[in-house]
Motif scaffolding. Sequence first.
Motif, PDB file in Angstrom:
ATOM      1  N   PHE A  48      37.961  35.519  25.411  1.00  0.00           N
ATOM      2  CA  PHE A  48      38.245  36.222  26.662  1.00  0.00           C
ATOM      3  C   PHE A  48      38.982  35.335  27.671  1.00  0.00           C
ATOM      4  O   PHE A  48      39.564  35.847  28.625  1.00  0.00           O
ATOM      5  N   VAL A  49      38.952  34.020  27.484  1.00  0.00           N
ATOM      6  CA  VAL A  49      39.608  33.111  28.432  1.00  0.00           C
ATOM      7  C   VAL A  49      41.109  33.404  28.512  1.00  0.00           C
ATOM      8  O   VAL A  49      41.703  33.294  29.577  1.00  0.00           O
ATOM      9  N   GLY A  50      41.695  33.800  27.406  1.00  0.00           N
ATOM     10  CA  GLY A  50      43.110  34.163  27.421  1.00  0.00           C
ATOM     11  C   GLY A  50      43.381  35.369  28.306  1.00  0.00           C
ATOM     12  O   GLY A  50      44.390  35.419  29.013  1.00  0.00           O
ATOM     13  N   ALA A  51      42.465  36.341  28.278  1.00  0.00           N
ATOM     14  CA  ALA A  51      42.622  37.521  29.138  1.00  0.00           C
ATOM     15  C   ALA A  51      42.471  37.122  30.602  1.00  0.00           C
ATOM     16  O   ALA A  51      43.189  37.632  31.466  1.00  0.00           O
ATOM     17  N   LEU A  53      43.182  34.179  31.803  1.00  0.00           N
ATOM     18  CA  LEU A  53      44.424  33.461  32.114  1.00  0.00           C
ATOM     19  C   LEU A  53      45.547  34.448  32.439  1.00  0.00           C
ATOM     20  O   LEU A  53      46.262  34.278  33.437  1.00  0.00           O
ATOM     21  N   ALA A  54      45.704  35.478  31.617  1.00  0.00           N
ATOM     22  CA  ALA A  54      46.746  36.487  31.876  1.00  0.00           C
ATOM     23  C   ALA A  54      46.515  37.151  33.232  1.00  0.00           C
ATOM     24  O   ALA A  54      47.462  37.369  33.995  1.00  0.00           O
ATOM     25  N   ASN A  55      45.257  37.437  33.543  1.00  0.00           N
ATOM     26  CA  ASN A  55      44.943  38.088  34.818  1.00  0.00           C
ATOM     27  C   ASN A  55      45.263  37.170  35.999  1.00  0.00           C
ATOM     28  O   ASN A  55      45.887  37.595  36.974  1.00  0.00           O
ATOM     29  N   VAL A  56      44.884  35.912  35.907  1.00  0.00           N
ATOM     30  CA  VAL A  56      45.125  34.965  37.004  1.00  0.00           C
ATOM     31  C   VAL A  56      46.624  34.748  37.202  1.00  0.00           C
ATOM     32  O   VAL A  56      47.112  34.766  38.341  1.00  0.00           O
ATOM     33  N   VAL A  57      47.353  34.557  36.117  1.00  0.00           N
ATOM     34  CA  VAL A  57      48.791  34.289  36.227  1.00  0.00           C
ATOM     35  C   VAL A  57      49.526  35.484  36.843  1.00  0.00           C
ATOM     36  O   VAL A  57      50.334  35.323  37.766  1.00  0.00           O
ATOM     37  N   LEU A  61      51.434  35.633  40.511  1.00  0.00           N
ATOM     38  CA  LEU A  61      52.849  36.017  40.619  1.00  0.00           C
ATOM     39  C   LEU A  61      53.027  37.199  41.568  1.00  0.00           C
ATOM     40  O   LEU A  61      53.973  37.212  42.377  1.00  0.00           O
ATOM     41  N   ILE A  62      52.125  38.156  41.505  1.00  0.00           N
ATOM     42  CA  ILE A  62      52.191  39.315  42.412  1.00  0.00           C
ATOM     43  C   ILE A  62      51.971  38.862  43.855  1.00  0.00           C
ATOM     44  O   ILE A  62      52.693  39.281  44.776  1.00  0.00           O
ATOM     45  N   VAL A  63      50.982  38.010  44.069  1.00  0.00           N
ATOM     46  CA  VAL A  63      50.696  37.527  45.424  1.00  0.00           C
ATOM     47  C   VAL A  63      51.902  36.762  45.980  1.00  0.00           C
ATOM     48  O   VAL A  63      52.291  36.958  47.138  1.00  0.00           O
ATOM     49  N   LEU A  64      52.509  35.912  45.157  1.00  0.00           N
ATOM     50  CA  LEU A  64      53.695  35.168  45.602  1.00  0.00           C
ATOM     51  C   LEU A  64      54.851  36.108  45.920  1.00  0.00           C
ATOM     52  O   LEU A  64      55.537  35.944  46.941  1.00  0.00           O
ATOM     53  N   ALA A  65      55.069  37.081  45.066  1.00  0.00           N
ATOM     54  CA  ALA A  65      56.178  38.023  45.291  1.00  0.00           C
ATOM     55  C   ALA A  65      55.965  38.812  46.575  1.00  0.00           C
ATOM     56  O   ALA A  65      56.904  38.964  47.376  1.00  0.00           O
ATOM     57  N   PRO A  93      43.058  41.731  40.677  1.00  0.00           N
ATOM     58  CA  PRO A  93      42.477  41.291  39.403  1.00  0.00           C
ATOM     59  C   PRO A  93      41.474  42.293  38.828  1.00  0.00           C
ATOM     60  O   PRO A  93      41.375  42.430  37.611  1.00  0.00           O
ATOM     61  N   VAL A  94      40.762  42.993  39.674  1.00  0.00           N
ATOM     62  CA  VAL A  94      39.809  44.001  39.187  1.00  0.00           C
ATOM     63  C   VAL A  94      40.581  45.182  38.591  1.00  0.00           C
ATOM     64  O   VAL A  94      40.264  45.666  37.501  1.00  0.00           O
ATOM     65  N   ALA A  95      41.615  45.612  39.312  1.00  0.00           N
ATOM     66  CA  ALA A  95      42.414  46.742  38.828  1.00  0.00           C
ATOM     67  C   ALA A  95      43.210  46.378  37.578  1.00  0.00           C
ATOM     68  O   ALA A  95      43.522  47.242  36.764  1.00  0.00           O
ATOM     69  N   PHE A  96      43.506  45.111  37.401  1.00  0.00           N
ATOM     70  CA  PHE A  96      44.341  44.654  36.285  1.00  0.00           C
ATOM     71  C   PHE A  96      43.512  44.197  35.089  1.00  0.00           C
ATOM     72  O   PHE A  96      44.067  43.773  34.079  1.00  0.00           O
ATOM     73  N   TYR A  97      42.203  44.313  35.168  1.00  0.00           N
ATOM     74  CA  TYR A  97      41.315  43.784  34.123  1.00  0.00           C
ATOM     75  C   TYR A  97      41.685  44.304  32.729  1.00  0.00           C
ATOM     76  O   TYR A  97      41.868  43.522  31.792  1.00  0.00           O
ATOM     77  N   HIS A  98      41.795  45.602  32.579  1.00  0.00           N
ATOM     78  CA  HIS A  98      42.075  46.178  31.261  1.00  0.00           C
ATOM     79  C   HIS A  98      43.452  45.764  30.753  1.00  0.00           C
ATOM     80  O   HIS A  98      43.622  45.454  29.574  1.00  0.00           O
ATOM     81  N   HIS A  99      44.420  45.760  31.647  1.00  0.00           N
ATOM     82  CA  HIS A  99      45.768  45.393  31.223  1.00  0.00           C
ATOM     83  C   HIS A  99      45.884  43.905  30.880  1.00  0.00           C
ATOM     84  O   HIS A  99      46.685  43.534  30.031  1.00  0.00           O
TER      85      HIS A  99
END
Length: 124
Positions: A48-51, A53-57, A61-65, A93-99
């Motif tokens: 799950f750490v990969g998921a 990582l994908a969520n954090v990255v 990127l969204i926050v920076l944009a 991050p909560v809304a993006f969990y599944h993706h």
Amino acid sequence: MTLLTYIARAFRLRCPACGRAYITERPFQIRHHCPICRSVFKREPGFFVGAILANVVVTELIVLAVCFFSLLVLGVEYSRVLWLLFSLAVIFPVAFYHHSWSLWLTFDHLVEGLPKLKDMSDML
Ligand SMILES: [Zn+2]
């Protein structure tokens, strides 16, 4: 099969291997394996750490944009932008969990292929 097919499956939260079943069992519950092609989604402890990582990255990127767009294009006051960014950093991050899981599973499937359940019978 093209890369666009895999990306479409990831956005629709479908199994990266067959594309016919959802990777979620219910909200915030990822299936152990695909009920149709038996590809294993939760293959080992720590996978799950990969998921995450994908969520954090993606969140960063969204926050920076949004930060750059708000400050440089819209000219919004910095203190107001901070509240927007804070809210975004908490909610996204909560809304993006599944993706994030879907993206991670698709990446893993493209790199080495998801194992089938029969291959992992010793783990069950
Ligand atoms: Zn499948």
